[in-house]
Design a protein around this motif. Structure first.
Motif, PDB file in Angstrom:
ATOM      1  N   ARG A  16       0.812  -1.224   0.000  1.00  0.00           N
ATOM      2  CA  ARG A  16       0.000   0.000   0.000  1.00  0.00           C
ATOM      3  C   ARG A  16       0.841   1.268   0.000  1.00  0.00           C
ATOM      4  O   ARG A  16       0.551   2.198  -0.732  1.00  0.00           O
ATOM      5  CB  ARG A  16      -0.931   0.004   1.203  1.00  0.00           C
ATOM      6  CG  ARG A  16      -2.113  -0.868   0.950  1.00  0.00           C
ATOM      7  CD  ARG A  16      -3.305  -0.382   1.679  1.00  0.00           C
ATOM      8  NE  ARG A  16      -4.396  -1.216   1.201  1.00  0.00           N
ATOM      9  CZ  ARG A  16      -5.646  -0.917   1.350  1.00  0.00           C
ATOM     10  NH1 ARG A  16      -5.972   0.159   1.986  1.00  0.00           N
ATOM     11  NH2 ARG A  16      -6.570  -1.703   0.880  1.00  0.00           N
ATOM     12  N   GLU A  20       0.583   3.885  -2.980  1.00  0.00           N
ATOM     13  CA  GLU A  20       0.099   5.251  -2.753  1.00  0.00           C
ATOM     14  C   GLU A  20       1.049   6.271  -3.358  1.00  0.00           C
ATOM     15  O   GLU A  20       0.612   7.224  -4.006  1.00  0.00           O
ATOM     16  CB  GLU A  20      -0.081   5.506  -1.260  1.00  0.00           C
ATOM     17  CG  GLU A  20      -1.276   4.785  -0.681  1.00  0.00           C
ATOM     18  CD  GLU A  20      -1.328   4.836   0.833  1.00  0.00           C
ATOM     19  OE1 GLU A  20      -0.385   5.352   1.474  1.00  0.00           O
ATOM     20  OE2 GLU A  20      -2.324   4.339   1.388  1.00  0.00           O
ATOM     21  N   TRP A  42     -10.036   3.654  -0.108  1.00  0.00           N
ATOM     22  CA  TRP A  42      -8.579   3.813  -0.017  1.00  0.00           C
ATOM     23  C   TRP A  42      -8.076   4.643  -1.194  1.00  0.00           C
ATOM     24  O   TRP A  42      -7.348   5.600  -1.013  1.00  0.00           O
ATOM     25  CB  TRP A  42      -7.897   2.447   0.015  1.00  0.00           C
ATOM     26  CG  TRP A  42      -6.423   2.519  -0.150  1.00  0.00           C
ATOM     27  CD1 TRP A  42      -5.513   2.907   0.804  1.00  0.00           C
ATOM     28  CD2 TRP A  42      -5.653   2.210  -1.312  1.00  0.00           C
ATOM     29  NE1 TRP A  42      -4.234   2.852   0.291  1.00  0.00           N
ATOM     30  CE2 TRP A  42      -4.299   2.430  -1.012  1.00  0.00           C
ATOM     31  CE3 TRP A  42      -5.986   1.774  -2.592  1.00  0.00           C
ATOM     32  CZ2 TRP A  42      -3.283   2.224  -1.939  1.00  0.00           C
ATOM     33  CZ3 TRP A  42      -4.981   1.574  -3.509  1.00  0.00           C
ATOM     34  CH2 TRP A  42      -3.643   1.799  -3.176  1.00  0.00           C
ATOM     35  N   GLU A  43      -8.488   4.286  -2.412  1.00  0.00           N
ATOM     36  CA  GLU A  43      -7.991   5.025  -3.573  1.00  0.00           C
ATOM     37  C   GLU A  43      -8.504   6.455  -3.597  1.00  0.00           C
ATOM     38  O   GLU A  43      -7.802   7.366  -4.008  1.00  0.00           O
ATOM     39  CB  GLU A  43      -8.351   4.326  -4.879  1.00  0.00           C
ATOM     40  CG  GLU A  43      -7.735   5.056  -6.049  1.00  0.00           C
ATOM     41  CD  GLU A  43      -7.624   4.256  -7.312  1.00  0.00           C
ATOM     42  OE1 GLU A  43      -7.220   4.857  -8.308  1.00  0.00           O
ATOM     43  OE2 GLU A  43      -7.929   3.058  -7.320  1.00  0.00           O
TER      44      GLU A  43
END
Length: 99
Positions: A16, A20, A42-43
């Protein structure tokens, strides 16, 4: 091979934190389609260029475009038209002529 490419090789972006950083460098608008709300949330928290959009289709699997081809085509067409209308996806004139 997939695991190796995502997590083991140099420059892999499967974790992650690395993903990111990679996604935050996007220079073009992105349409992201997720089957899980958690992944979409999350995105959505990652900075994205103007015109980017995150969509969730619960109840689908890994191949959303194959599971719902008409809906996928409609979503993609709508997003592309919005991107061109907003100027976010404007192509240089030479590329526009080839499209």
């Amino acid at each position: 091979m997939c695991y190796e490419g995502l997590y083991v090789t140099a420059g892999a972006f499967g974790t992650r934190r690395t993903a990111e950083k990679f996604l935050a460098r996007r220079a073009c608008p992105a349409l992201s389609l997720h089957s899980l709300p958690k992944a979409a949330t999350w995105e959505s928290a990652i900075p994205a260029p103007p015109g980017s959009r995150v969509v969730t289709w619960p109840g689908t699997g890994h191949f959303l475009h194959l599971e719902r081809p008409a809906a996928f085509a409609a979503l993609l067409t709508q997003w592309l038209m919005e991107s061109l209308h907003d100027g976010a996806g404007t192509l240089p004139s030479a590329e526009r002529e080839r499209s």
